[in-house]
Design a protein around this motif. Structure first.
Motif, short mmCIF file in Angstrom:
data_model
loop_
_atom_site.label_atom_id
_atom_site.label_comp_id
_atom_site.label_asym_id
_atom_site.label_seq_id
_atom_site.Cartn_x
_atom_site.Cartn_y
_atom_site.Cartn_z
N LYS A 61 1.42 -1.26 0.30
CA LYS A 61 -0.07 -0.07 0.04
C LYS A 61 0.65 1.17 0.36
CE LYS A 61 -4.36 -1.97 1.73
NZ LYS A 61 -5.76 -1.29 2.65
N ARG A 62 0.43 2.21 -1.17
CA ARG A 62 0.71 3.45 -0.93
C ARG A 62 -0.26 4.82 -0.32
NH1 ARG A 62 2.44 4.76 -6.20
NH2 ARG A 62 0.35 5.25 -6.08
N ASP B 21 5.88 3.12 -6.33
CA ASP B 21 5.25 1.87 -7.14
C ASP B 21 4.95 1.31 -5.85
OD1 ASP B 21 2.79 3.18 -8.58
OD2 ASP B 21 3.46 2.75 -10.24
N LEU B 22 3.54 1.56 -5.66
CA LEU B 22 2.55 -0.32 -5.72
C LEU B 22 2.89 -1.58 -6.13
CD1 LEU B 22 -1.18 1.12 -5.50
CD2 LEU B 22 0.30 0.35 -3.59
N LEU B 23 3.28 -2.79 -5.69
CA LEU B 23 3.78 -3.57 -6.23
C LEU B 23 4.77 -3.84 -6.94
CD1 LEU B 23 -0.02 -4.25 -7.92
CD2 LEU B 23 0.25 -5.11 -5.95
N GLU B 24 5.99 -3.48 -6.91
CA GLU B 24 7.10 -3.22 -6.82
C GLU B 24 7.51 -4.05 -5.88
OE1 GLU B 24 8.33 0.87 -8.95
OE2 GLU B 24 9.14 0.31 -7.18
N LEU C 13 2.65 -6.74 -15.27
CA LEU C 13 1.51 -6.21 -15.38
C LEU C 13 0.59 -4.98 -15.60
CD1 LEU C 13 1.97 -6.35 -11.16
CD2 LEU C 13 0.78 -8.19 -12.34
N LEU D 281 -3.96 -6.13 -14.15
CA LEU D 281 -3.21 -5.50 -13.15
C LEU D 281 -4.04 -6.09 -11.62
CD1 LEU D 281 -1.46 -3.25 -13.28
CD2 LEU D 281 -3.23 -1.77 -13.38
N GLN E 173 -3.65 -6.15 -7.64
CA GLN E 173 -3.85 -5.54 -6.82
C GLN E 173 -4.39 -6.57 -4.95
OE1 GLN E 173 -6.14 -2.24 -9.25
NE2 GLN E 173 -4.52 -0.74 -7.64
N ASP F 273 -3.87 -6.66 -1.71
CA ASP F 273 -4.81 -6.42 -0.49
C ASP F 273 -5.19 -7.49 0.63
OD1 ASP F 273 -6.27 -4.87 0.56
OD2 ASP F 273 -8.35 -5.63 -0.39
N ALA G 270 -9.82 -5.03 -2.65
CA ALA G 270 -10.03 -4.69 -3.14
C ALA G 270 -10.08 -5.75 -5.08
CB ALA G 270 -8.96 -3.82 -3.22
N GLU H 251 -15.21 -7.67 -10.18
CA GLU H 251 -15.60 -7.13 -9.86
C GLU H 251 -16.47 -8.06 -10.91
OE1 GLU H 251 -15.50 -3.83 -8.74
OE2 GLU H 251 -14.87 -3.91 -6.50
#
Lengths: 253, 200
Positions: free
Chosen positions: A12-13, A53-56, A87, A94, A98, A102, A233, A239
């Motif tokens: 998370k960021r 960044d996220l997911l790095e 990704l 992506l 995420q 999460d 998430a 979804e």
């Protein structure tokens, strides 16, 4: 002031100020660690890769000042080792990545190391950045995580009476009870879902190609949501998959 | 000397401290600077703050900040109405305008999709963007969201929504920072540059 050197993945960021970020890192030897990265948003800072960044995945140097659980640690250096750039080519990849981040953030505790889970997450992100079937990769990770944190549901017998097999009768799944419920035991339970996926598909080493993959994902998603106390998430792509799985479920009933 | 009795100075200091990048010492310096200035200067500052809150709003077409509706960019007859630049924030419009290279119109999303933070497509101006494309004058949509995970996710989501329309969808190039040595580039920057290399 102890300094920690570890491999970590950004879960998370949060942009904290014009120049600083607060990050939730999932480190290999120290588990989830919340850190402040002062100056990380300024690309001129040489001790950080430009922007985090996220997911790095990267090599982190973390300074721990106070009693561990009570304060944010400080990220003093970060060198990105992999950004899993594939990704970013597809929305399903992506969203799956995420989602994986999460559920790790939601089901692990600060400073509680899970090196195997860290490696599984790194492998999952690498696989997701190349795969055409992210749902399969994500289901494998859902299962790995549940096993690693000790919350994997029992899917080979009724958790209430122990009976097996279930034959052709309806089978229910209860997250609270921790697994399957047979038709005789389910009426006494409030929290349960009718299972439309064969238990074999849920426990198979490799999900059969003809299995209802969205249904398997949906059940594990339901279990994870219950354990986390909130819905992971999922992002727009997953979804939509969950909506389709549930509408198919309702039509079948 | 205690400053407890100087409550108006303390109040001003606390208000300055709410500004981004302003700590307690900077807030104190700013508060004393206002005190040293003439009343006219202080009134001008207060009036400028009030004016910006009263007269600035979002353009009904592009959601950029403006003092007139539609905004001057949307009203500009010289602009290429077939080219639409999609950005996350109004300040991104300012950055792009500083290049003097963008001849088209803008659409400000007012954020990015961030599933991990609970920001969903419905929280942004994506529906309004689709309506603008549906109207039919646009031939190219440039998805200039930030090159972050959230920005890329937002761009991919919009791409999926617009794929049914007869419109070219592009993304600005990414990779090495101009004027910065290769050794300071991150793995992500290098990967993007390598994947996006082009013929000279």
């Amino acid at each position: 002031m102890p300094m920690i050197h570890d491999t970590a993945i950004v879960l998370k960021r949060l942009d904290f100020s014009e120049s600083s970020q607060i990050l939730a890192l999932f480190s290999k030897r120290h588990g989830r660690v919340r850190v402040i990265a002062k100056g990380a948003r300024r690309s001129t800072k040489k001790r950080f890769s430009p922007g985090i960044d996220l997911l790095e995945c990267g090599q982190a140097v973390i300074s721990v000042r106070h009693a561990r659980q009570e304060a944010l640690a400080t990220l003093t250096q970060w060198a990105t080792s992999s950004s899993y750039s594939g990704l970013r080519d597809r929305l399903d990849r992506l969203n799956a990545a995420q989602y994986a981040a999460d559920i790790v953030a939601g089901l692990t505790e600060d400073w509680d190391p899970h090196p195997q889970l860290h490696d599984a997450l790194a492998r999952t992100l690498a696989a997701l950045s190349e795969t055409d079937r992210p749902l399969f990769t994500l289901i494998a990770f859902q299962r790995s995580l549940l096993i690693e944190v000790g919350l994997s549901p029992r899917l080979d017998h009724c958790v209430a009476c122990g009976r097996t097999p279930f034959g052709t009768r309806d089978i229910y799944f209860s997250s609270f009870e921790g697994g399957l419920l047979c038709r005789d035991c389910e009426p006494a339970r409030v929290e349960k879902r009718l299972l439309k996926v064969l238990p074999a598909a849920l426990i198979a080493e490799e999900i059969p190609r003809d299995a209802d993959v969205a249904g398997v994902f949906d059940i594990l998603h339901y279990h994870l949501s219950h354990l986390m106390g909130r819905t992971p998430a999922a992002g727009a792509f997953f979804e939509a998959i969950l909506r389709r799985a549930r509408s198919k479920d309702q039509r079948a009933r | 000397m205690s400053s407890d009795h100087l409550s108006s100075i303390e109040h001003l200091k606390k208000e300055f401290q709410k500004l981004p990048g302003i700590g307690a010492r900077s807030a104190e310096r700013m508060a004393f600077h206002v005190l040293r200035e003439s009343k006219t200067e202080a009134d001008a500052l207060a009036a400028a703050i009030r004016a910006v809150k009263e007269s600035v709003f979002h353009c009904r077409h592009c959601f950029n900040l403006t003092e007139q509706d539609p905004c001057p960019i949307c009203e500009d007859p010289v602009r290429d109405r077939g080219e639409l630049w999609v950005v996350e924030q109004p300040k991104d419009v300012w950055s792009l305008e500083a290049t003097h290279l963008v001849r088209g119109l803008y659409h400000v999303l007012m954020g990015h999709i961030a599933p991990l933070d609970g920001v969903e497509p419905g929280d942004l101006t994506i529906d309004e963007l689709v309506e603008r494309v549906k109207a039919g004058d646009i031939r190219e949509v440039v998805l200039a969201t930030n090159p972050t995970i959230e920005g890329d996710g937002t761009a991919l989501h919009i791409q999926s929504l617009l794929s049914d329309y007869d419109v070219r969808i592009t993304r600005p190039a990414r990779g090495l920072a101009v004027g910065s040595p290769l050794e300071y580039a991150s793995v992500a920057m290098l990967e993007a540059a390598i994947r996006g290399r082009r013929d000279l």
